[in-house]
Design an enzyme around this catalytic site. Sequence first.
Site, mmCIF file in Angstrom:
data_model
loop_
_atom_site.group_PDB
_atom_site.id
_atom_site.type_symbol
_atom_site.label_atom_id
_atom_site.label_comp_id
_atom_site.label_asym_id
_atom_site.label_seq_id
_atom_site.Cartn_x
_atom_site.Cartn_y
_atom_site.Cartn_z
ATOM 1 N N ASP A 259 -1.882 -10.102 17.167
ATOM 2 C CA ASP A 259 -3.218 -9.746 17.623
ATOM 3 C C ASP A 259 -4.143 -10.957 17.635
ATOM 4 O O ASP A 259 -4.204 -11.725 16.668
ATOM 5 C CB ASP A 259 -3.792 -8.672 16.689
ATOM 6 C CG ASP A 259 -5.220 -8.300 17.027
ATOM 7 O OD1 ASP A 259 -5.425 -7.688 18.083
ATOM 8 O OD2 ASP A 259 -6.120 -8.653 16.240
ATOM 9 N N GLU A 292 -1.420 -11.861 21.918
ATOM 10 C CA GLU A 292 -2.698 -11.579 22.557
ATOM 11 C C GLU A 292 -3.523 -12.842 22.358
ATOM 12 O O GLU A 292 -3.722 -13.282 21.226
ATOM 13 C CB GLU A 292 -3.416 -10.390 21.933
ATOM 14 C CG GLU A 292 -4.761 -10.131 22.609
ATOM 15 C CD GLU A 292 -5.667 -9.198 21.821
ATOM 16 O OE1 GLU A 292 -6.512 -8.543 22.455
ATOM 17 O OE2 GLU A 292 -5.560 -9.145 20.582
#
Length: 591
Positions: A259, A292
Amino acid sequence: MPMQYTRRGHHGPVLLDDTHARFRLWAPDAKSVSLVLVDGDTLPMQAADDGWYSVEAPCRPGTHYRFRIDDELDVPDPASRLQAGDVHSPSVLIDPDAYRWRTPEWKGRPWHEAVLYELHVLAYGGYAGIEARLPELAELGVTAIELMPIAEFPGDRNWGYDGVLPYAPEASYGNPEDLKRLIDRAHELGLMVFLDVVYNHFGPDGNYLGRYAKHFFRHDQQTPWGDAIDFRRSEVRNFFIDNALMWLMEYRFDGLRFDAVHAIPDRSFLTELSERIRDETEPGRHVHLVLENEHNRSSLLEQSFDAQWNDDGHNVLHTLLTGESQGYYGDYHQDSTDKLVRFLGEGFIYQGQKNRRGESRGEPSGHLPTTAFVLFLQNHDQTGNRAFGERLISLADPDALRAATALLLLSPMVPLLFMGEEWGSRQPFLFFTSHHGELADAVREGRRGEFAEFAEFQDEATRARIPDPNEQKTFDASCPDFTSIREPGHAEWHALYRELLSVRHREIIPRLEGARFGGAQALGTAAALAHWQLGDGSRLRIALNLSDQPVALDPAGESARLLHASAHEAEASRDTLPPRTAFVHLEPAHV
């Protein structure tokens, strides 16, 4: 004897035999540390010069324990494998090798075969609920499920990005054996399992590291969540690398999605993380690492990582489908057709260009394989970060959405679906937590404040309608209604996804390894024609028109096969692309 997959890392307890374990804690700012065995002894831990404390203790799996800092504060193990209750409760000693795997020979699947399906574990019914629905997903054509973060967080419902104990699976979802059983069943069905992990910050409640390991963080660099994690220190790097290896080796996850790595200031950590994972996982396994990264650092995708979530692709398709231009969609609304062409022809849209704030972003990406990009029309962020969690089916013209879905599932990029998307669910996916007291108030007001700059939320009364993340009904509204799959309207969407995924498995995936971008051109406003060179030399051609007007189109070659047309008149209109339509052709290698 059960199969032994455990990696003995730097952090967390280690069982020495059936009756003894070694406990370690990095606490360089503590004057003393003791191991507190709940319903047992309190044992002083030996200090080393490097800030580590350790002790061997007589105990068995199931023992509850804490660490006592300076004889004044009892804390859970930051590398706890299981909590007795919530994040402030005692940690539980477990035997990570106790589960007997039914699929010990599973090696995974190649990355180019991935069709990802993102889901929230609790909303989907917990580990057991997911396991029960795996056959349906496999039959649909999904090849990998991706779990939103499961690290222990405060309360019993949360998106998971507020986790504070990264090694402990969230207790409200099930126990570690339930999670392993889910992964085992997925592997029996040929499904990979991915996990979303958060290595850029800790949540606001339950993180005690600052009390006894202040240098876990650095005050000279800030993230949206506060002080940055100090990845310059080997103890900190090892904390997260050991965690990644635990998920991959003890739980047998097939891949990890990292993330918001743009919030990790030390790029060398990411390189070391990927290198050690490649070096230390078992030879022959397919282990996939996905980012990401708002910075669009394509250089990280050249060797270290397999792919990145392509927010650029989503954002330009979203603004073309909905006309929305507020917030970050402002970077894509202007010159949207040109940006559609760049996305289809090169992967990233921002490859060094400046955004609406005048900031340059990104690196050139057209040289990367097409599978370096994970494409999606919906995910937890893009749905749940809307004030009312509306899904795309409630925002876009249905024919245009069908055309975009054909692009999603038949392009040579790796597709990702979000739970419920495949049957056209109109249920919202909202932002939810289960905080209490002042933190609950802060989260609720902060959530509503995020939308204060949007035109439709200028007045306080309208913002007050935004669902309270802490209310039970906010979570309940976000749980998929599986009974609606076969209802009129939903069954048709489900059939479309099944049909398109069947085509993907039959025609695209066997040719996908080694696929490269072949360029794209505008056909008109919100319309483009793209080509990709597939691994066997054949050429995939997708013509996409998201506008409400027909556009001229050079017909595909005589030898090209039509794989899909999202409009009935498509085959008869070889030189025209109707409104809100996609044509997908495959041209053989000799052309």
